[in-house]
Design a protein around this motif. Structure first.
Motif, PDB file in Angstrom:
ATOM      1  N   LEU A 146       0.834  -1.190   0.000  1.00 33.87           N
ATOM      2  CA  LEU A 146       0.000   0.000   0.000  1.00 33.87           C
ATOM      3  C   LEU A 146       0.878   1.252   0.000  1.00 33.87           C
ATOM      4  O   LEU A 146       2.063   1.182   0.367  1.00 33.87           O
ATOM      5  N   PRO A 147       0.343   2.407  -0.380  1.00 37.54           N
ATOM      6  CA  PRO A 147       1.134   3.638  -0.340  1.00 37.54           C
ATOM      7  C   PRO A 147       1.713   3.947   1.041  1.00 37.54           C
ATOM      8  O   PRO A 147       2.763   4.571   1.142  1.00 37.54           O
ATOM      9  N   GLN A 148       1.036   3.475   2.098  1.00 37.04           N
ATOM     10  CA  GLN A 148       1.505   3.725   3.453  1.00 37.04           C
ATOM     11  C   GLN A 148       2.898   3.139   3.716  1.00 37.04           C
ATOM     12  O   GLN A 148       3.622   3.600   4.598  1.00 37.04           O
ATOM     13  N   VAL A 149       3.279   2.106   2.963  1.00 38.69           N
ATOM     14  CA  VAL A 149       4.561   1.434   3.193  1.00 38.69           C
ATOM     15  C   VAL A 149       5.739   2.348   2.870  1.00 38.69           C
ATOM     16  O   VAL A 149       6.845   2.172   3.385  1.00 38.69           O
ATOM     17  N   TRP A 150       5.496   3.364   2.036  1.00 41.47           N
ATOM     18  CA  TRP A 150       6.573   4.323   1.749  1.00 41.47           C
ATOM     19  C   TRP A 150       7.076   5.004   3.024  1.00 41.47           C
ATOM     20  O   TRP A 150       8.211   5.483   3.066  1.00 41.47           O
ATOM     21  N   ASP A 151       6.246   5.051   4.061  1.00 39.55           N
ATOM     22  CA  ASP A 151       6.679   5.670   5.320  1.00 39.55           C
ATOM     23  C   ASP A 151       7.860   4.918   5.926  1.00 39.55           C
ATOM     24  O   ASP A 151       8.717   5.512   6.582  1.00 39.55           O
ATOM     25  N   GLN A 152       7.901   3.603   5.722  1.00 41.42           N
ATOM     26  CA  GLN A 152       9.010   2.790   6.241  1.00 41.42           C
ATOM     27  C   GLN A 152      10.102   2.560   5.198  1.00 41.42           C
ATOM     28  O   GLN A 152      11.259   2.343   5.547  1.00 41.42           O
ATOM     29  N   LEU A 153       9.732   2.597   3.924  1.00 42.23           N
ATOM     30  CA  LEU A 153      10.681   2.349   2.826  1.00 42.23           C
ATOM     31  C   LEU A 153      10.595   3.528   1.859  1.00 42.23           C
ATOM     32  O   LEU A 153       9.975   3.448   0.809  1.00 42.23           O
ATOM     33  N   PRO A 154      11.234   4.643   2.189  1.00 45.48           N
ATOM     34  CA  PRO A 154      10.976   5.888   1.468  1.00 45.48           C
ATOM     35  C   PRO A 154      11.603   6.040   0.087  1.00 45.48           C
ATOM     36  O   PRO A 154      11.221   6.951  -0.643  1.00 45.48           O
ATOM     37  N   ASP A 155      12.562   5.179  -0.286  1.00 43.56           N
ATOM     38  CA  ASP A 155      13.135   5.329  -1.621  1.00 43.56           C
ATOM     39  C   ASP A 155      12.699   4.165  -2.500  1.00 43.56           C
ATOM     40  O   ASP A 155      12.448   3.054  -2.026  1.00 43.56           O
ATOM     41  N   ALA A 156      12.594   4.420  -3.800  1.00 42.58           N
ATOM     42  CA  ALA A 156      12.007   3.461  -4.731  1.00 42.58           C
ATOM     43  C   ALA A 156      12.797   2.154  -4.817  1.00 42.58           C
ATOM     44  O   ALA A 156      12.211   1.077  -4.941  1.00 42.58           O
ATOM     45  N   ILE A 157      14.125   2.217  -4.762  1.00 35.04           N
ATOM     46  CA  ILE A 157      14.939   1.004  -4.884  1.00 35.04           C
ATOM     47  C   ILE A 157      14.679   0.059  -3.717  1.00 35.04           C
ATOM     48  O   ILE A 157      14.449  -1.141  -3.898  1.00 35.04           O
ATOM     49  N   THR A 158      14.688   0.604  -2.505  1.00 38.78           N
ATOM     50  CA  THR A 158      14.436  -0.223  -1.319  1.00 38.78           C
ATOM     51  C   THR A 158      13.006  -0.726  -1.310  1.00 38.78           C
ATOM     52  O   THR A 158      12.736  -1.886  -0.964  1.00 38.78           O
TER      53      THR A 158
END
Length: 204
Positions: A146-158
């Motif tokens: 989900l988009p919320q996961v970017w909070d823990q994994l903020p860069d696209a590669i990770t």
């Protein structure tokens, strides 16, 4: 131009209905009474796709959802709330003693759109951190964040590396037949016994 206060109030009202429905779907099997909420709104009986996320002290406690709309929204929310609490294979079934400190988040998904790219680097460059939910698919391997996961994994590669691991593949895996889809969400979260609404991006 949209009336933003009116739109925000509408979104809040949706949250005040969906969150109690999700909580009731979890509390009733545990023998715990929960707040009653009207379930006769027409939009609840339209086809919709949802994800239910449970957290405890800001740590994941369960997350189950539907990537494609295939049943009424109210049925989808109830079924996914129950599954997140009792059938997420990563966690033991929720116990009654945990319910008071378990926070519920409801996410409604837009229809996923296929991404167009010729390499992983090109795909990564198209992703919008914090906005895009992503579905990864390669043959029988499939996963989503989900988009919320970017909070823990903020860069696209990770973000992509963990998404591939979730699908059961190596983080460096890539193949020309990998398919990526993205979607956005509207989400509502219980917070400190109050309804808190966060509005995700909506694609045109």
């Amino acid at each position: 131009m949209r009336n933003m206060p009116e739109e925000t109030n509408k979104l809040k009202s949706i949250g005040t209905i969906l969150l109690p429905i999700a909580r009731k779907a979890i509390s009733e099997p545990l023998g715990i009474q929960s707040m009653n909420v009207a379930e006769d709104a027409a939009w609840l009986h339209e086809i919709g796709a949802s994800f239910i996320t449970l957290t405890q002290n800001q740590q994941l406690r369960g997350c189950i959802g539907s990537l494609e709309a295939h049943r009424s929204l109210i049925s989808d929310v109830k079924a996914n709330a129950f599954a997140a609490a009792f059938h997420d294979p990563r966690f033991r079934p929720l116990k009654a003693a945990e319910l008071d400190f378990t926070e519920i988040e409801v996410s409604l998904l837009t229809e996923a759109e296929a991404m167009q790219y010729s390499s992983e680097q090109e795909a990564l460059a198209q992703l919008q951190p914090g906005q895009d939910g992503v579905i990864f698919q390669f043959g029988a391997y499939r996963s989503t964040f989900l988009p919320q996961v970017w909070d823990q994994l903020p860069d696209a590669i990770t973000f992509m590396a963990h998404l591939k691991q979730k699908a059961g593949l190596y983080p460096t895996f890539w193949h020309d037949e990998v398919k990526l889809y993205r979607y956005s969400v509207r989400k509502w979260k219980e917070r400190d016994n109050k309804m808190h609404v966060e509005v995700g991006s909506t694609r045109a």
